[in-house]
Write a protein that holds these residues in place. Structure first.
Motif, short mmCIF file in Angstrom:
data_model
loop_
_atom_site.label_atom_id
_atom_site.label_comp_id
_atom_site.label_asym_id
_atom_site.label_seq_id
_atom_site.Cartn_x
_atom_site.Cartn_y
_atom_site.Cartn_z
N VAL A 12 -2.86 -0.08 12.26
CA VAL A 12 -2.17 -0.61 11.51
C VAL A 12 -2.75 -1.97 11.11
N ILE A 13 -3.94 -2.37 11.64
CA ILE A 13 -5.24 -3.43 10.56
C ILE A 13 -5.37 -2.93 9.48
N ALA A 14 -5.64 -1.79 9.07
CA ALA A 14 -5.98 -1.27 7.79
C ALA A 14 -4.24 -1.39 7.04
N GLY A 15 -3.85 -0.53 7.60
CA GLY A 15 -2.50 -0.28 6.74
C GLY A 15 -2.14 -1.97 6.14
N LEU A 16 -2.62 -2.95 6.51
CA LEU A 16 -1.83 -4.19 6.64
C LEU A 16 -2.35 -4.64 5.35
N ALA A 17 -3.94 -4.13 6.02
CA ALA A 17 -4.88 -4.85 5.16
C ALA A 17 -4.97 -4.19 3.19
N ALA A 18 -4.18 -2.56 3.18
CA ALA A 18 -3.76 -2.22 1.96
C ALA A 18 -3.56 -2.91 1.19
N LEU A 19 -1.28 -2.84 2.33
CA LEU A 19 -0.99 -4.22 1.58
C LEU A 19 -1.53 -5.45 0.91
N ALA A 20 -1.73 -5.74 1.35
CA ALA A 20 -2.01 -7.26 1.09
C ALA A 20 -2.51 -6.76 -0.11
N VAL A 21 -3.69 -6.23 -0.78
CA VAL A 21 -4.59 -6.12 -1.80
C VAL A 21 -3.29 -5.68 -2.63
N VAL A 22 -2.03 -4.95 -2.62
CA VAL A 22 -0.75 -5.12 -3.88
C VAL A 22 -0.47 -6.32 -4.63
N PRO A 23 0.06 -7.06 -3.31
CA PRO A 23 0.60 -8.75 -4.12
C PRO A 23 -0.67 -9.62 -4.56
N ALA A 24 -2.45 -9.42 -4.04
CA ALA A 24 -3.39 -9.67 -5.72
C ALA A 24 -3.74 -8.76 -6.45
N MET A 25 -3.38 -8.10 -6.13
CA MET A 25 -3.37 -6.90 -7.62
C MET A 25 -2.32 -7.28 -8.87
N ALA A 26 -1.26 -7.80 -8.17
CA ALA A 26 0.12 -7.37 -9.15
C ALA A 26 -0.59 -9.39 -9.33
N GLN A 27 -0.46 -10.30 -8.77
CA GLN A 27 -0.97 -11.43 -9.57
C GLN A 27 -1.87 -11.64 -10.91
N ASP A 28 -2.47 -10.28 -10.67
CA ASP A 28 -3.45 -10.42 -11.14
C ASP A 28 -2.74 -10.38 -13.28
N LYS A 29 -3.69 -11.23 -14.21
CA LYS A 29 -3.14 -11.50 -15.63
C LYS A 29 -3.36 -10.24 -15.83
N THR A 30 -2.41 -9.19 -16.63
CA THR A 30 -2.44 -8.13 -17.38
C THR A 30 -3.84 -8.00 -18.00
N ILE A 31 -4.65 -7.12 -18.09
CA ILE A 31 -5.41 -6.76 -19.68
C ILE A 31 -5.20 -5.35 -20.16
N ASN A 32 -5.41 -5.42 -20.90
CA ASN A 32 -5.07 -4.66 -22.40
C ASN A 32 -6.34 -3.29 -23.04
N MET A 249 -11.59 -11.28 -16.25
CA MET A 249 -10.98 -10.31 -15.10
C MET A 249 -10.91 -11.10 -14.04
N SER A 250 -10.17 -10.30 -12.92
CA SER A 250 -10.19 -11.36 -12.15
C SER A 250 -11.42 -10.43 -10.76
N PRO A 251 -11.63 -10.73 -9.55
CA PRO A 251 -12.35 -10.20 -8.82
C PRO A 251 -11.88 -8.82 -8.42
N ALA A 252 -11.03 -8.73 -8.27
CA ALA A 252 -10.03 -7.45 -7.65
C ALA A 252 -10.31 -6.88 -8.99
N GLN A 253 -10.49 -7.35 -10.31
CA GLN A 253 -9.79 -6.43 -10.97
C GLN A 253 -11.77 -6.00 -11.62
N LYS A 254 -12.12 -6.43 -11.67
CA LYS A 254 -13.91 -6.27 -11.63
C LYS A 254 -14.61 -5.16 -10.65
N LYS A 255 -13.60 -5.32 -9.66
CA LYS A 255 -14.36 -4.26 -8.64
C LYS A 255 -13.93 -2.96 -9.30
N VAL A 256 -12.45 -2.74 -9.92
CA VAL A 256 -12.23 -1.47 -9.86
C VAL A 256 -12.85 -1.29 -11.61
#
Length: 343
Positions: A12-32, A249-256
């Motif tokens: 459950v914790i892992a699933g919640l953590a994974a779901l939390a990533v989605v809105p965080a990434m969704a808030q990032d500015k789109t980079i082309n 890039m955001s921290p999440a995008q840099k990690k990607v």
């Protein structure tokens, strides 16, 4: 807590953590990202790069969009490092050897008779160069480095021993091979890979240093006859990124991006190309009117001895750049040995 409940809770914790990533990434500015290659669409590197780019998009939740531009659409092959530096493209396919003397450290990977296996050699090269890239290529973000399957000489004349290159016009693959040609009394003809067939066809060049499969891709097989069957050289390449693009890039995008700029990705992206080049050797042997010839042990030894000054020249260039060539060379040889990538 009983083991079964601990497992369920962890899930459950892992699933919640994974779901939390989605809105965080969704808030990032789109980079082309504009990804520039000078290889044509038919080159194995192009679909491999497109797959790499698609994986970046997926991992970023669609916040990093990518477009791959092959065939020098955004600029000439010789300019690709500066294109990344200046932001003409965001990621570029760079041959450091196209600019002699500018990147002396990574040129160690271009010394003759260095690599016998391109896939293992890529892992060794990238692992070794990561320590040096932030200094030598400081005005771009280093992604990864790789080599192609060992190339050789193809031409209108049979080149067996070093002295056979005297007076011959050669299109070198990179700066170290150009130095080799000069050392042996030949004349260098500068031409990028897409321009090479024309140079040979018009008689501007007599020989070309090229990997096996690409002689067919670029139509070189139509204008040469002889092929030296020896792992003469490999060319080093990098994927380099614009610093401003990466820093925006955001921290999440840099990690990607960091997760896609690894030794493993270097080997994965270049793998199809290396398979393609290796297959070209057998294809060349089957060509009517062509001769693929090997060297005797004595002739190979003669090549290695004659070309030893190239190592001394490389060491001098590294010293001038402030590096320790003995230490750097030892590190590379250790990486090659670790990965079983030598000849």
């Amino acid at each position: 807590m009983p083991p079964r409940k601990r497992i369920l809770a962890a899930g459950v914790i892992a699933g919640l953590a994974a779901l939390a990533v989605v809105p965080a990434m969704a808030q990032d500015k789109t980079i082309n990202l504009k990804i520039s290659l000078w290889a044509p669409p038919a080159h194995p590197l192009t679909p491999a790069t497109q797959a790499w780019a698609a994986d970046i998009e997926k991992a970023s939740g669609g916040t990093i969009k990518t477009t791959v531009f092959p065939s020098e659409q955004l600029g000439k092959a010789f300019d690709h490092y500066d294109m990344a530096r200046d932001g003409i493209a965001d990621v570029t396919y760079v041959n450091p050897g196209y600019q002699p003397g500018r990147f002396p450290i990574i040129a160690a990977g271009q010394l003759p008779f260095q690599f016998g296996d391109a896939k293992k050699g890529t892992l060794a090269l990238d692992e070794w160069y990561r320590k040096h890239a932030p200094t030598e290529m400081k005005d771009t973000k280093f992604c990864f480095a790789f080599i192609h399957d060992p190339g050789t000489l193809h031409g209108k004349k049979k080149i067996v021993v070093p002295e056979d290159l005297k007076g011959v016009k050669v299109r070198p693959a990179q700066s170290t091979i150009a130095e080799m040609v000069k050392l042996l009394g030949g004349t260098n003809v500068q031409a990028s890979a897409p321009e090479s067939r024309d140079a040979l066809e018009r008689g501007v060049a007599d020989e070309i240093a090229f990997p096996w499969g690409s002689i067919f891709l670029y139509g070189i097989d139509k204008v040469v006859k002889y092929h030296l069957d020896a792992p003469l050289y490999s060319t080093v390449f990098t994927y380099s990124m614009n610093l401003n693009t990466y820093n925006a890039m955001s921290p999440a995008q840099k990690k990607v991006m960091d997760d896609h700029c690894t030794s493993e990705w270097a080997a994965k992206l270049s793998g199809p190309w290396n398979d393609f080049e290796a297959a070209g050797r057998a294809k060349a042997k089957a060509l009517p009117g062509h001769e693929v010839y090997s060297l005797t042990a004595e002739q190979l030894s003669q090549w290695k001895t004659t070309l030893e000054p190239l190592r001394a020249s490389w060491a001098d260039a590294v010293k001038k750049a402030g590096g320790n060539p003995d230490e750097i060379a030892a590190e590379l040889q250790a990486a090659i040995a670790r990965h079983g990538a030598g000849i």
